[in-house]
Design a protein around this motif. Structure first.
Motif, PDB file in Angstrom:
ATOM      1  N   VAL A  92      40.728  46.021  26.116  1.00 21.45           N
ATOM      2  CA  VAL A  92      41.281  44.679  25.911  1.00 21.45           C
ATOM      3  C   VAL A  92      41.162  43.901  27.219  1.00 21.45           C
ATOM      4  N   ALA A  93      40.569  42.722  27.172  1.00 21.67           N
ATOM      5  CA  ALA A  93      40.550  41.833  28.342  1.00 21.67           C
ATOM      6  C   ALA A  93      41.815  40.986  28.314  1.00 21.67           C
ATOM      7  N   ALA A  94      42.562  40.996  29.412  1.00 24.97           N
ATOM      8  CA  ALA A  94      43.778  40.182  29.538  1.00 24.97           C
ATOM      9  C   ALA A  94      43.458  39.008  30.447  1.00 24.97           C
ATOM     10  N   TYR A 112      38.488  43.576  22.499  1.00 23.52           N
ATOM     11  CA  TYR A 112      39.496  42.554  22.176  1.00 23.52           C
ATOM     12  C   TYR A 112      39.747  41.705  23.425  1.00 23.52           C
ATOM     13  N   ARG A 113      40.306  40.513  23.165  1.00 27.56           N
ATOM     14  CA  ARG A 113      40.677  39.609  24.251  1.00 27.56           C
ATOM     15  C   ARG A 113      42.021  38.969  23.932  1.00 27.56           C
ATOM     16  N   VAL A 114      42.942  39.053  24.880  1.00 25.18           N
ATOM     17  CA  VAL A 114      44.187  38.291  24.794  1.00 25.18           C
ATOM     18  C   VAL A 114      44.213  37.344  25.983  1.00 25.18           C
ATOM     19  N   ALA A 115      44.953  36.254  25.857  1.00 16.98           N
ATOM     20  CA  ALA A 115      44.913  35.245  26.929  1.00 16.98           C
ATOM     21  C   ALA A 115      46.258  34.569  27.089  1.00 16.98           C
ATOM     22  N   ASP A 174      41.972  37.034  20.544  1.00 18.05           N
ATOM     23  CA  ASP A 174      42.680  37.711  19.459  1.00 18.05           C
ATOM     24  C   ASP A 174      44.164  37.395  19.447  1.00 18.05           C
ATOM     25  N   ARG A 175      44.705  37.066  20.609  1.00 20.38           N
ATOM     26  CA  ARG A 175      46.138  36.705  20.643  1.00 20.38           C
ATOM     27  C   ARG A 175      46.427  35.922  21.924  1.00 20.38           C
TER      28      ARG A 175
END
Length: 699
Positions: A92-94, A112-115, A174-175
């Motif tokens: 997951v990339a934050a 996945y990527r969250v930001a 993704d979120r």
């Protein structure tokens, strides 16, 4: 270690830590690969989060490595992204702060990527003459949709994470994590730790219902808007491949485009400009940690066009301004002009009404010097006359508080002499804004003989705060930009005497890429300004020869656009330059009076005489220490004088032509009986560089 691993239960948080922007240089790539391998090998770890230390996720590849062995040394960026994409555990990339270039391409290789809201996301490679080179043109259209992705890639402009999260059907974010990012990313990683198969952006489909028509339209638009640059059209070609070819074929096409662009003159020029802008802020004898003086309130002396424009820079940055004039009517006109400028921005949607009101609330006015004494900095923007400047600075010296910075906006006058009108020469500095001051990026910061280091450091930092590109100049007549442009203007005049028309000269240099030719520029600025300076030159430098055509023009009252007639004719309400038979006849008569038979002059000769006059005078400025670096001179001309960006500035252009060839051309110009042979003697620095086989700007 530029990447570290910390365990949060079943989740490994791998943090990039390579200040200031967590650039993906070789050392960081190796460290990140090692931590991914360690997490993969640990049976207690079920998922990984890749995050960035400090205020950013990653600013991307290390541009200093471009073209060097480090750029391709393993793991290169492509290999690193492939390693992450092939991980057997979800990654997951934050994303927070900045996620650009290779940083965004790395995140697209994650499953996945969250930001965090407010994260700035971009693929800005086009701004240095390249296409994204690590899958950006293939993955972003799959994750975000073709049109949105292509707009981002061709423009290179950042978009906020919350905006991208709202794109219909997007799979980029993704979120959005509203609270603490790492905690939210770890919680998300726990949720998806056991989900299989692992989603990969490369497996998504990029599609467009009218692909042929859309890409042709996009290609035509890119070609029209960036006609001097090949990269934007190549970006379109690459994104088209994401739709019409397999992922692997698209990746090969992108890589070939990236490598092909890397060595183009345009890419070299843009990379030079990128580094030059950053180098301009570095001053050899002023440490970066020099304490700065506080500047919380600014006084501007003069409410005319320049004073109002200067004031707007500080209002835009949230700094209160008090504007001083001698007459109430002048103050009212100045404030009205500032209002009109802001209201025009509001109408165009570039400024919100509340921001406009906030800025105007920061502006106050006065007719008395006594009311500005508590300002931290005073900037005079009065008439360009030494006696007028003297009167202002004697008043400022009398009323300004100790430690206040006293700045002059002079464009040619001696800053040391102006400083001598005070008892605090250490506090005096030149701040040469360019008109319109609220628009033009360049700020020449003129360092006097006694200017204190903390004053210089403060003004440079303040310039960045008001979004200017600041270049330090020493004291001489005209500083860097105007001293050079005088030689350029002299050559333009000689070209008229020898056979050119103003239109021919303007068109030749504009075809080369200048925003405006010398005669259109004179008409815009006001030909009377140059006339005023020449009158001073005739007394101070009687041996310096000028073409008399410019004086004859002014004697006819043709001062430019403001009078509807200059080198060119102008129609009311329009700025189109129309060739003037009256001016052409005046030039022909003057030529005949000199006994000169007109000759046909090529565009190449026009361009090289104009540009190399800049180069030779700039070499003298470097020799004298007025300019510290050749790249500083390039920044002055790129940001203040309309020099074509794809040429990289006059010194960069001379380097690309070969300094030996530049000097050979200058020798030919010196043999012209109607030119100035003494001027075309190569400056000592230029001659030395040719003899040593060196360039102005080291590679």
């Amino acid at each position: 270690m530029t990447a570290s691993l910390a365990r949060h239960g079943r989740v490994a948080v791998i943090t990039l830590d390579n200040p200031p922007v967590n650039g993906l240089g070789l050392e960081t790539r190796r460290a990140l690969a090692a931590q991914v391998h360690a997490a993969e090998a640990d049976p207690q770890i079920a998922a990984m989060v890749i995050a960035g230390a400090g205020r950013v996720f990653s600013g991307g590849a290390d541009i200093k490595e471009f073209g060097s062995p480090k750029a391709v040394a393993e793991p290169n960026l492509l290999s690193l992204i492939l390693l992450v994409e092939r991980a057997t555990k979800p990654v997951v990339a934050a994303i927070h702060g900045t996620c650009m270039g290779g940083g965004l391409e790395l995140s697209l290789g994650c499953h996945y990527r969250v930001a965090a809201p407010g994260a700035s996301i971009a693929l800005p490679e086009v701004k240095i003459g390249l296409v994204p080179g690590a899958g950006g043109t293939q993955r972003l259209p799959r994750a975000l949709g073709v049109e949105t992705a292509l707009n981002m890639i061709v423009s290179g402009e950042p978009v906020r994470s919350e905006q991208l999260a709202q794109v219909p059907g997007q799979r980029l974010i993704d979120r959005l994590i509203e609270g603490e990012l790492i905690a939210g990313a770890v919680a998300f990683a726990e949720e998806i730790a056991d989900v299989r198969p692992l989603p990969r952006v490369r497996d998504l489909k990029a599609a467009h219902p009218e692909a042929d028509a859309y890409f042709q339209f996009a290609r035509n638009t890119a070609r029209a808007m960036a006609r001097h640059f090949p990269a934007p059209v190549k970006c379109v070609d690459c994104v088209e491949k994401s739709v019409k070819a397999s992922f692997d074929e698209g990746m090969r096409f992108e890589r070939e485009a990236f490598l092909g662009l890397m060595w183009t003159p345009e890419c070299k020029a843009l990379r030079h400009a990128f580094f030059a802008e950053r180098a301009a802020s570095k001053i050899a004898d002023v440490p970066e940690d020099t304490p700065l003086r506080p500047v919380d309130r600014v006084a501007v002396i003069g409410a005319g066009t320049m004073g109002g424009g200067i004031a707007m820079n500080f209002l835009n940055a949230g700094i209160p301004v008090v504007m001083l004039e001698m007459k109430q009517e002048a103050l009212e006109r100045g404030v009205a002009t500032i209002r009109r400028n802001y209201e025009a921005q509001v109408r165009k949607g570039k400024l919100k009404q509340d921001k406009y009101e906030q800025r105007m609330a920061l502006l106050s006015t006065t007719l008395s010097y006594a009311d500005i004494g508590d300002a931290d900095m005073a900037i005079e923007a009065v008439f360009e006359d030494m006696a007028v400047k003297q009167a202002v600075f004697e008043q400022l010296d009398a009323v300004m508080k100790p430690g206040a910075i006293l700045a002059t906006n002079t464009s040619t006058l001696d800053v040391n002499r102006i400083a001598s009108f005070t008892r605090r020469s250490q506090d005096v500095i030149g701040t040469h804004f360019f008109s319109p001051a609220n628009v033009m990026k360049l700020l020449e910061v003129v360092r006097g003989a006694e200017t204190a280091r903390d004053v210089l450091a403060t003004v440079m930092a303040l310039g960045r705060k008001i979004r200017k590109t600041c270049v330090v100049s020493g004291v001489c007549d005209g500083f860097i930009g105007n001293r050079m442009i005088e030689q350029y203007s002299r050559q333009a005049g000689f070209l008229l005497e020898e056979g050119c028309t103003p239109t021919q000269v303007d068109r030749a240099i504009e075809k080369f890429g200048f925003a405006m030719g010398p005669f259109r520029m004179g008409d815009l600025a006001g030909n009377d300004i140059g006339w005023y300076i020449r009158k001073r030159r005739y007394l101070e430098k009687p041996d310096l020869r000028y073409s008399r055509t410019a004086d004859l023009l002014c004697e006819m009252g043709r001062f430019g656009q403001k009078t509807g007639a200059g080198w060119h004719d102008y129609q009311a309400g329009k700025r189109d330059a129309i060739p003037s038979p009256v001016v052409e006849q005046m030039i022909a008569d003057h030529r005949a009076a000199l006994g000169i038979t007109p000759r046909r002059i090529s565009d190449e000769e026009i361009v090289h005489r104009l540009v190399y006059s800049l180069v030779n005078e700039a070499a003298r400025l470097l020799e004298e220490g007025i300019a510290a670096k050749a790249s500083d001179i390039d920044m002055v001309y790129l940001t203040g004088y309309g020099f074509p960006l794809h040429r990289g500035g006059p010194m960069c252009y001379a380097d690309t032509q070969g300094l030996f060839n530049v000097v050979e051309d200058m020798k030919r110009f010196a043999r012209n009986p109607h030119d100035d042979a003494a001027f075309w003697q190569p400056a000592p620095l230029l001659a030395r560089l040719v003899a040593e086989g060196k360039t102005f700007n080291p590679a």
